[in-house]
Design a protein around this motif. Structure first.
Motif, PDB file in Angstrom:
ATOM      1  N   GLU A 161       0.845  -1.240  -0.030  1.00 44.91           N
ATOM      2  CA  GLU A 161       0.035  -0.085   0.032  1.00 44.91           C
ATOM      3  C   GLU A 161       0.861   1.178   0.097  1.00 44.91           C
ATOM      4  N   SER A 162       2.053   1.257   0.760  1.00 48.06           N
ATOM      5  CA  SER A 162       2.654   2.596   0.817  1.00 48.06           C
ATOM      6  C   SER A 162       3.648   2.566  -0.432  1.00 48.06           C
ATOM      7  N   VAL A 163       3.964   1.566  -1.043  1.00 45.24           N
ATOM      8  CA  VAL A 163       4.703   1.560  -2.287  1.00 45.24           C
ATOM      9  C   VAL A 163       3.569   2.093  -3.272  1.00 45.24           C
ATOM     10  N   SER A 164       2.479   1.816  -3.435  1.00 46.51           N
ATOM     11  CA  SER A 164       1.690   2.161  -4.320  1.00 46.51           C
ATOM     12  C   SER A 164       1.279   3.539  -4.140  1.00 46.51           C
ATOM     13  N   ILE A 165       1.039   4.084  -3.007  1.00 44.08           N
ATOM     14  CA  ILE A 165       0.909   5.197  -2.643  1.00 44.08           C
ATOM     15  C   ILE A 165       1.990   6.363  -3.292  1.00 44.08           C
ATOM     16  N   SER A 166       3.115   5.884  -3.017  1.00 44.08           N
ATOM     17  CA  SER A 166       4.443   6.586  -3.431  1.00 44.08           C
ATOM     18  C   SER A 166       4.455   6.539  -5.049  1.00 44.08           C
ATOM     19  N   MET A 167       4.102   5.797  -5.453  1.00 48.60           N
ATOM     20  CA  MET A 167       4.209   5.586  -6.989  1.00 48.60           C
ATOM     21  C   MET A 167       3.067   6.453  -7.722  1.00 48.60           C
ATOM     22  N   ALA A 168       1.691   6.613  -6.955  1.00 46.73           N
ATOM     23  CA  ALA A 168       0.704   7.359  -7.465  1.00 46.73           C
ATOM     24  C   ALA A 168       1.017   8.855  -7.274  1.00 46.73           C
ATOM     25  N   GLU A 169       1.707   9.066  -6.129  1.00 54.16           N
ATOM     26  CA  GLU A 169       2.232  10.482  -5.921  1.00 54.16           C
ATOM     27  C   GLU A 169       3.326  10.900  -6.867  1.00 54.16           C
ATOM     28  N   ALA A 170       4.126  10.138  -7.271  1.00 51.35           N
ATOM     29  CA  ALA A 170       5.131  10.305  -8.213  1.00 51.35           C
ATOM     30  C   ALA A 170       4.538  10.624  -9.626  1.00 51.35           C
TER      31      ALA A 170
END
Length: 172
Positions: A161-170
């Motif tokens: 979840e934290s990786v997917s949020i980071s990728m979405a923000e990027a």
């Protein structure tokens, strides 16, 4: 003409050597012997020689044992930080196995070569088993630290979840 038997100097027919002063004794002249053929000629040298095998043993190579033990050492170094020192045993076994694998080429006979191969192979297998046990122990520790399989699943989902949020923000 006579020669002095002490210094080898020609005397010129005198009774004493003019070089060292020794008394010269008359030496009888020796006639060269007439040639007489050998009634029993020996065989040529090539018939008298017996072919022999070389007195040294030439073994084969280590057959991958050296590379296998070196790989065990490298994996031991890589896993040492993660397996809490269990792979240190694998590194030590890999080093000893490498020494025996390098002795295969310099073996003096077939028995010594076979023994060096056997010891190197056994140490390599034990090193890989220890590495595998170290990895299993590491996984078991991770599972124990994360409250079993359920806790591990929760930890994985939170990381995902934290990786997917980071990728979405990027991506924004």
């Amino acid at each position: 003409m006579a020669a002095c038997k002490y210094c080898g100097q020609e005397t010129g027919g005198s009774m004493f050597c003019q070089n060292c002063g020794a008394k010269v004794e008359a030496q009888p002249e020796v006639q060269p012997a007439a040639f007489t053929p050998d009634p029993f000629p020996s065989q040529p040298q090539s018939y008298n020689t017996i072919p022999t095998q070389p007195s040294f043993y030439t073994p084969g190579g280590a057959g991958g044992l050296l590379a296998g033990n070196i790989i065990a050492i490298i994996l031991g170094v890589i896993c040492c930080c993660f397996t809490y020192g269990i792979s240190l045993i694998a590194m030590i076994l890999g080093i000893i196995g490498t020494v025996y694998a390098s002795k295969v080429k310099s073996s003096l006979n077939a028995d010594e070569e076979r023994g060096n191969r056997r010891i190197s192979r056994i140490l390599m297998i034990i090193a890989y088993v220890v590495l595998l046990l170290g990895v299993v122990a590491m996984v078991a520790l991770v599972l124990a630290a994360s409250d079993g399989i359920g806790g591990f699943k929760e930890m994985y989902e939170s990381i995902y979840e934290s990786v997917s949020i980071s990728m979405a923000e990027a991506g924004k």
